[in-house]
Design a protein around this motif. Structure first.
Motif, mmCIF file in Angstrom:
data_model
loop_
_atom_site.group_PDB
_atom_site.id
_atom_site.type_symbol
_atom_site.label_atom_id
_atom_site.label_comp_id
_atom_site.label_asym_id
_atom_site.label_seq_id
_atom_site.Cartn_x
_atom_site.Cartn_y
_atom_site.Cartn_z
ATOM 1 N N LYS A 63 0.795 -1.193 -0.088
ATOM 2 C CA LYS A 63 0.059 0.007 -0.082
ATOM 3 C C LYS A 63 0.811 1.379 0.029
ATOM 4 O O LYS A 63 0.566 2.327 -0.421
ATOM 5 C CB LYS A 63 -0.897 0.067 1.212
ATOM 6 C CG LYS A 63 -1.908 -1.211 1.325
ATOM 7 C CD LYS A 63 -2.952 -0.660 0.021
ATOM 8 C CE LYS A 63 -3.948 0.530 0.413
ATOM 9 N NZ LYS A 63 -4.966 0.649 -0.825
ATOM 10 N N TYR A 64 2.223 1.213 0.522
ATOM 11 C CA TYR A 64 2.874 2.376 0.673
ATOM 12 C C TYR A 64 3.177 3.109 -0.781
ATOM 13 O O TYR A 64 3.781 3.928 -0.760
ATOM 14 C CB TYR A 64 4.202 2.148 1.527
ATOM 15 C CG TYR A 64 5.174 1.291 0.906
ATOM 16 C CD1 TYR A 64 5.941 1.435 -0.028
ATOM 17 C CD2 TYR A 64 4.818 -0.249 1.484
ATOM 18 C CE1 TYR A 64 6.819 0.340 -0.437
ATOM 19 C CE2 TYR A 64 5.910 -1.105 1.001
ATOM 20 C CZ TYR A 64 6.737 -1.161 0.128
ATOM 21 O OH TYR A 64 7.581 -2.015 -0.433
ATOM 22 N N LEU A 65 3.170 2.089 -1.609
ATOM 23 C CA LEU A 65 3.493 2.383 -3.140
ATOM 24 C C LEU A 65 2.295 3.522 -3.693
ATOM 25 O O LEU A 65 2.594 4.070 -4.763
ATOM 26 C CB LEU A 65 3.726 1.235 -3.963
ATOM 27 C CG LEU A 65 4.610 0.291 -3.486
ATOM 28 C CD1 LEU A 65 4.765 -1.027 -4.672
ATOM 29 C CD2 LEU A 65 6.027 0.990 -3.883
ATOM 30 N N GLU A 66 1.172 3.406 -3.084
ATOM 31 C CA GLU A 66 -0.194 4.002 -3.945
ATOM 32 C C GLU A 66 0.441 5.498 -3.996
ATOM 33 O O GLU A 66 0.064 6.073 -5.142
ATOM 34 C CB GLU A 66 -1.138 3.918 -2.987
ATOM 35 C CG GLU A 66 -2.353 4.308 -3.508
ATOM 36 C CD GLU A 66 -3.779 3.811 -2.590
ATOM 37 O OE1 GLU A 66 -4.698 4.411 -3.033
ATOM 38 O OE2 GLU A 66 -3.517 3.184 -1.553
ATOM 39 N N LYS A 67 0.794 6.243 -3.081
ATOM 40 C CA LYS A 67 0.925 7.431 -3.374
ATOM 41 C C LYS A 67 1.929 8.014 -4.042
ATOM 42 O O LYS A 67 1.844 8.760 -4.740
ATOM 43 C CB LYS A 67 1.151 8.354 -1.578
ATOM 44 C CG LYS A 67 1.438 9.706 -1.671
ATOM 45 C CD LYS A 67 -0.097 10.531 -1.963
ATOM 46 C CE LYS A 67 0.054 11.847 -1.713
ATOM 47 N NZ LYS A 67 0.947 12.617 -2.500
ATOM 48 N N GLY A 68 2.970 7.209 -3.867
ATOM 49 C CA GLY A 68 4.269 7.551 -4.935
ATOM 50 C C GLY A 68 3.713 7.279 -6.192
ATOM 51 O O GLY A 68 4.200 8.144 -7.178
ATOM 52 N N PHE A 69 3.101 6.215 -6.740
ATOM 53 C CA PHE A 69 2.659 5.890 -7.936
ATOM 54 C C PHE A 69 1.868 7.098 -8.450
ATOM 55 O O PHE A 69 2.148 7.436 -9.630
ATOM 56 C CB PHE A 69 2.011 4.687 -7.948
ATOM 57 C CG PHE A 69 1.645 4.052 -9.257
ATOM 58 C CD1 PHE A 69 2.484 3.977 -10.279
ATOM 59 C CD2 PHE A 69 0.289 3.889 -9.504
ATOM 60 C CE1 PHE A 69 2.163 3.301 -11.539
ATOM 61 C CE2 PHE A 69 -0.156 3.478 -10.821
ATOM 62 C CZ PHE A 69 0.710 3.126 -11.880
ATOM 63 N N GLU A 70 0.904 7.404 -7.571
ATOM 64 C CA GLU A 70 -0.152 8.578 -8.252
ATOM 65 C C GLU A 70 0.455 9.724 -8.448
ATOM 66 O O GLU A 70 0.633 10.351 -9.361
ATOM 67 C CB GLU A 70 -1.063 8.726 -7.018
ATOM 68 C CG GLU A 70 -2.437 9.679 -7.413
ATOM 69 C CD GLU A 70 -3.600 9.347 -6.911
ATOM 70 O OE1 GLU A 70 -3.657 10.561 -5.894
ATOM 71 O OE2 GLU A 70 -4.070 8.258 -6.832
ATOM 72 N N ASP A 71 1.763 10.208 -7.772
ATOM 73 C CA ASP A 71 2.459 11.396 -7.926
ATOM 74 C C ASP A 71 3.267 11.312 -9.223
ATOM 75 O O ASP A 71 3.425 12.353 -9.954
ATOM 76 C CB ASP A 71 3.477 11.745 -6.660
ATOM 77 C CG ASP A 71 2.761 11.919 -5.304
ATOM 78 O OD1 ASP A 71 1.517 12.613 -5.541
ATOM 79 O OD2 ASP A 71 3.222 12.062 -4.206
ATOM 80 N N GLU A 72 3.951 9.827 -9.335
ATOM 81 C CA GLU A 72 4.795 9.911 -10.615
ATOM 82 C C GLU A 72 3.801 9.971 -11.914
ATOM 83 O O GLU A 72 4.203 10.530 -12.784
ATOM 84 C CB GLU A 72 5.370 8.505 -10.466
ATOM 85 C CG GLU A 72 6.423 8.666 -9.503
ATOM 86 C CD GLU A 72 7.541 9.522 -10.069
ATOM 87 O OE1 GLU A 72 7.977 9.819 -10.917
ATOM 88 O OE2 GLU A 72 7.993 10.321 -8.821
ATOM 89 N N VAL A 73 2.415 9.442 -11.860
ATOM 90 C CA VAL A 73 1.663 9.555 -13.065
ATOM 91 C C VAL A 73 1.346 11.004 -13.151
ATOM 92 O O VAL A 73 1.390 11.460 -14.298
ATOM 93 C CB VAL A 73 0.348 8.791 -12.668
ATOM 94 C CG1 VAL A 73 -0.620 8.914 -13.984
ATOM 95 C CG2 VAL A 73 0.725 7.264 -12.677
ATOM 96 N N LYS A 74 0.937 11.754 -12.169
ATOM 97 C CA LYS A 74 0.909 13.265 -12.398
ATOM 98 C C LYS A 74 1.857 13.905 -13.005
ATOM 99 O O LYS A 74 1.660 14.886 -13.905
ATOM 100 C CB LYS A 74 0.732 13.881 -11.013
ATOM 101 C CG LYS A 74 -0.764 13.468 -10.282
ATOM 102 C CD LYS A 74 -0.729 14.174 -8.998
ATOM 103 C CE LYS A 74 -2.252 13.838 -7.977
ATOM 104 N NZ LYS A 74 -1.956 14.559 -6.979
ATOM 105 N N LYS A 75 3.201 13.516 -12.802
ATOM 106 C CA LYS A 75 4.128 14.183 -13.422
ATOM 107 C C LYS A 75 4.385 13.485 -14.880
ATOM 108 O O LYS A 75 4.872 14.675 -15.742
ATOM 109 C CB LYS A 75 5.581 13.503 -12.656
ATOM 110 C CG LYS A 75 5.952 14.203 -11.160
ATOM 111 C CD LYS A 75 7.067 13.967 -10.279
ATOM 112 C CE LYS A 75 7.239 14.185 -9.038
ATOM 113 N NZ LYS A 75 8.189 13.411 -8.366
ATOM 114 N N LEU A 76 4.325 12.663 -15.201
ATOM 115 C CA LEU A 76 4.037 12.061 -16.191
ATOM 116 C C LEU A 76 3.311 12.672 -17.377
ATOM 117 O O LEU A 76 3.650 13.269 -18.507
ATOM 118 C CB LEU A 76 3.976 10.435 -16.629
ATOM 119 C CG LEU A 76 4.781 9.482 -16.190
ATOM 120 C CD1 LEU A 76 4.457 7.904 -15.983
ATOM 121 C CD2 LEU A 76 5.984 9.588 -17.084
#
Length: 360
Positions: A63-76
């Motif tokens: 679950k700790y990957l969730e926030k980081g993954f979402e942030d990276e998609v926003k940057k993409l």
């Protein structure tokens, strides 16, 4: 016992790999891709669905990957211009699937409103692929619900530059791209917004005591501009008229108060009952209002008679309402109230027909 600190798992071989951003926001090409990469995969929905399944399983497990993954998609999404058209298409399809399965939140779409992306048409083109895959996984109702949760249901036209932010342009663009359901959704949202704005402005004009001719002119302009049919407008006008006064709580007094108030507003209501369907709509609105507001139960017939005398309503819609067009709310009470008046209307109609025949 192993005293070494446990390492967090990485997405080895399955990483959502991007290129480094060089100074100034451009993308550098000096970083190697992983063996398995979204951007190197086949450009089809089935392949993106497989990638989405991997991301979904990993994030559900860690679950700790969730926030980081979402942030990276926003940057993409902010740096879409740095990718080829094919790469953008793959990312759009993947993002749509991830939105559909709940791995991503619809708030990530805020990145698409970046001024440069919008200006160059990148946002709109990306949105086409994204919404196609999203709707393919779910349906337009599920998509709409997700957009509403993040207050983005009324912002879709911002995918276009300011001079192209119209329902007509949006509808044409997305319908031609094969997203008719999205076009219809946006058109409906715009219509609902226009109706709410019309009612708000109407109430303000009434509270100011603006002349009826000015109010009528304003309403007719809004009808034309937003393609709002008269039967819908009469419902809005009725609601606005009834909300401008504080009603007496005593049943024996409210009928007299209602007649006095509605007599004043009859010319305004008459301006929007030029069609039989509009008159029938008004009758149904009156019926529902009198049922929902118990102090008005005995006032229904008096209101209808007033509107008949003021030429807001005519014989035919009243007779149709009485025969088969009424709703269930308070049906027996209101039909009984109207019985004598309806009989009078029928007799008057028959006498009129007899006189016409004698004249021939």
């Amino acid at each position: 016992m192993n005293n070494q600190k446990q390492q967090k798992p990485t997405l080895s071989g399955q990483r959502f790999k991007t290129r480094k951003r060089a100074p100034g926001g451009t993308l550098a090409d000096d970083m190697m891709r992983t063996d398995v990469c979204v951007f190197a995969a086949q450009e089809d929905l089935e392949t993106m669905q497989a990638f989405a399944q991997v991301f979904n399983k990993l994030i559900r497990r860690y679950k700790y990957l969730e926030k980081g993954f979402e942030d990276e998609v926003k940057k993409l999404l902010l740096f879409l211009k740095g990718f080829s058209e094919s790469e953008r298409n793959k990312l759009a399809m993947l993002t749509g699937v991830l939105l559909a399965n709940g791995t991503l939140n619809a708030s990530i779409l805020n990145s698409l409103y970046n001024e440069n992306l919008v200006k160059e048409g990148v946002s709109a083109a990306f949105a086409v692929k994204l919404f196609k895959s999203w709707i393919n996984e779910k349906d337009i109702n599920a998509v709409a619900a997700s957009l509403r949760k993040v207050s983005m249901d009324n912002r879709l036209m911002e995918l276009f530059p300011a001079n192209k932010q119209s329902v007509e342009h949006f509808t044409k663009y997305f319908t031609e791209a094969g997203l008719k359901e999205l076009s219809e959704y946006v058109r409906n949202q715009q219509t609902i917004g226009a109706r709410k704005e019309l009612q708000k402005e109407l109430q303000e004009q009434m509270s100011r005591g603006d002349p009826f001719k000015d109010i009528i002119l304003y309403v007719k302009e809004e009808m034309k501009k937003n393609n709002i049919p008269e039967p819908v407008v009469i419902g809005i006008v009725w609601s606005s008229v009834m909300s401008t006064v504080e009603w007496n709580k005593k049943e024996e007094l409210v009928a007299e108060q209602a007649i006095k108030h509605l007599k004043q507003y009859s010319p305004l209501l008459a301006a929007f009952t030029t069609q039989g369907q509009s008159e029938l709509t008004l009758l149904l609105k009156i019926q529902e209002y009198c049922y929902d507001n118990i102090h008005f139960m005995k006032a229904f017939q008096k209101i209808v008679v007033l509107f008949y005398k003021a030429e807001v309503l005519s014989e035919e819609p009243i007779l149709k309402w009485y025969k088969d067009a009424h709703v269930a709310k308070g049906k027996s009470v209101f039909l009984e109230q109207m019985k004598k008046f309806v009989e009078w209307l029928k007799n008057a109609e028959e006498e009129s027909e007899s006189e016409a025949e004698e004249g021939d």
